[in-house]
Design an enzyme around this catalytic site. Sequence first.
Site, short mmCIF file in Angstrom:
data_model
loop_
_atom_site.label_atom_id
_atom_site.label_comp_id
_atom_site.label_asym_id
_atom_site.label_seq_id
_atom_site.Cartn_x
_atom_site.Cartn_y
_atom_site.Cartn_z
N HIS A 190 0.81 -1.22 0.00
CA HIS A 190 0.00 0.00 0.00
C HIS A 190 0.85 1.27 0.00
O HIS A 190 0.36 2.34 -0.35
CB HIS A 190 -0.99 0.00 1.17
CG HIS A 190 -0.38 0.28 2.51
ND1 HIS A 190 -0.08 -0.72 3.42
CD2 HIS A 190 -0.04 1.44 3.12
CE1 HIS A 190 0.42 -0.18 4.51
NE2 HIS A 190 0.46 1.13 4.36
N ASP A 202 -0.04 -7.54 1.26
CA ASP A 202 0.39 -6.17 1.48
C ASP A 202 1.91 -6.05 1.55
O ASP A 202 2.45 -5.39 2.44
CB ASP A 202 -0.26 -5.58 2.74
CG ASP A 202 -0.16 -4.04 2.77
OD1 ASP A 202 0.10 -3.44 1.72
OD2 ASP A 202 -0.33 -3.47 3.86
N SER A 249 4.67 2.41 7.97
CA SER A 249 4.33 1.25 7.15
C SER A 249 5.51 0.79 6.31
O SER A 249 6.14 1.59 5.61
CB SER A 249 3.16 1.58 6.23
OG SER A 249 1.98 1.78 6.96
#
Length: 282
Positions: free
Chosen positions: A129, A159, A234
């Site tokens: 992402h 992901d 992230s």
Amino acid sequence: MSPPPVLPPPIGPPPRPVPVASGPGTDATRVVRESPGGRLLVAAGLVAALTGALGGAAVATAGARLFEGPAPAPVAALPRAARAPSAGLTGLSATAARVLPSVVSIETRDSGGSGFAVDERGHILTNAHVVRGSSQVTVVLSDGSRLPARVAGTDYGEDLAVLELDDPARLTPATLGRSADLSVGEQVLAIGSPLGLSGTVTAGIVSALDREVRLGGSSRTAVQTDASINPGNSGGPLVNGRGEVVGVNTAIASGRGGGNIGIGFAIPIDRAAPIADRIIRN
């Protein structure tokens, strides 16, 4: 014309000013007093003359201080701890120093995140992402260098994504550990670029193992931690006390404000590493 000699006055009457000839146009006086010990104490009065007005002012000041008493003591410095002995880093400081050179910031046209080098061939692991919709990104190394990188491949179901640099010598690979060896309560560090603050290190513990959460649009198990994770973390590594990567930070549970509330999730490295291998091979 030489000045007349100045003799100490007799003991008894107070001293009187004695003119001192210092040259034409000079108006100077000085008082000479004999101290009990026989020394001459001289107080300068209106001194102009041979050394100029500025020098005379300095003499006058010095003379005034002679009779004002001792100068005030200097203000004592605030107490400080002794200098720490020179020694190598230990504990979490050593862990952070070992891992930080492997961690990078990732910038895309629309967003950003973190990642870490996984080999000596220029490959970087991050979240899918973070690079969604991009084929080229900018990677910022720990020394501030900015390098272009291409997206080598993605797995949106897990992901995960792998980036590739053309200059692999600029990267320091991280050491991958085993998430299966983690224990609840074990201390961990989350490293990344929350809110664009590169090289940020936060500490916490493993809060839970095999926590079922929704990642990449489907339900997956994750390592839960209370190490502070925020937007921008992230794709960064979750590392154990030995500096081994045990997870890929990927999601948080947040309140209405959107910030960290002590519940973060990382993809276990035991699942992430084989996916990265597959992307690199293909």
